[in-house]
Design a protein around this motif. Structure first.
Motif, PDB file in Angstrom:
ATOM      1  N   TYR A  68     -10.843   1.368  -6.744  1.00 20.80           N
ATOM      2  CA  TYR A  68     -10.514   0.041  -7.245  1.00 20.80           C
ATOM      3  C   TYR A  68      -9.073   0.017  -7.738  1.00 20.80           C
ATOM      4  O   TYR A  68      -8.552   1.027  -8.220  1.00 20.80           O
ATOM      5  N   ARG A  82     -20.298 -13.238  -5.925  1.00 28.24           N
ATOM      6  CA  ARG A  82     -20.477 -12.097  -5.035  1.00 28.24           C
ATOM      7  C   ARG A  82     -20.015 -12.490  -3.638  1.00 28.24           C
ATOM      8  O   ARG A  82     -20.526 -13.440  -3.042  1.00 28.24           O
ATOM      9  N   THR A 108     -17.396  -4.642  -8.493  1.00 24.56           N
ATOM     10  CA  THR A 108     -18.145  -3.545  -7.895  1.00 24.56           C
ATOM     11  C   THR A 108     -18.236  -3.754  -6.389  1.00 24.56           C
ATOM     12  O   THR A 108     -18.655  -4.814  -5.925  1.00 24.56           O
ATOM     13  N   SER A 125     -19.946  -2.504  -2.885  1.00 21.39           N
ATOM     14  CA  SER A 125     -21.125  -1.806  -2.378  1.00 21.39           C
ATOM     15  C   SER A 125     -21.286  -2.157  -0.899  1.00 21.39           C
ATOM     16  O   SER A 125     -20.595  -3.039  -0.386  1.00 21.39           O
ATOM     17  N   LYS A 148     -11.073  -2.788 -12.415  1.00 18.17           N
ATOM     18  CA  LYS A 148     -12.009  -1.737 -12.814  1.00 18.17           C
ATOM     19  C   LYS A 148     -12.862  -2.196 -13.994  1.00 18.17           C
ATOM     20  O   LYS A 148     -12.359  -2.769 -14.948  1.00 18.17           O
ATOM     21  N   GLN A 192     -18.983  -7.597  -5.826  1.00 15.64           N
ATOM     22  CA  GLN A 192     -19.537  -8.283  -6.987  1.00 15.64           C
ATOM     23  C   GLN A 192     -18.435  -8.421  -8.019  1.00 15.64           C
ATOM     24  O   GLN A 192     -17.859  -7.419  -8.444  1.00 15.64           O
TER      25      GLN A 192
END
Length: 119
Positions: free
Chosen positions: A60, A19, A69, A71, A65, A82
């Protein structure tokens, strides 16, 4: 001026996760869009993903994809990437960037963080 600082890069085996975080400081606006880009050795920098201020628009590139992720936590002025199911071809320097309006250009960039995925 906006300063961006990425963190969280490192070495991981294929199939693993990382991350990344990117924290912004300075002059930020509530309409900004934050994005992630990457550049592998010998290749051009490419778009990875982006997220609008309200997180109602998240984009993305096709190759990430379902695995990556994006955020954000606006209270912390931080955006996250992530990365799951990492592949050796994800190896690159990852950069975060910000544009002040959805239709603007990315004008502020972080220094980058290295992600290396071993096979």
């Amino acid at each position: 001026q906006v300063q961006l600082v990425e963190s969280g890069g490192g070495l991981v085996q294929a199939g693993g996760s990382l991350r990344l975080s990117c924290t912004a400081s300075g002059r930020t606006f509530s309409s900004n869009v934050m994005g992630w880009f990457r550049q592998a050795p010998g290749k051009e920098r490419e778009f990875v993903g982006s997220i609008s201020w309200s997180a109602d628009t998240i984009d993305y590139t096709d190759s990430v994809k379902g695995r990556f992720t994006v955020s954000r936590d606006n209270a912390k002025n931080t955006v996250y990437l992530q990365m799951n199911s990492l592949k050796p071809e994800d190896t690159a320097v990852y950069y975060c960037a910000v544009k002040m309006t959805p239709r603007g250009k990315y004008i502020y960039w972080g220094q980058g963080t290295q992600v290396t995925v071993s096979s």
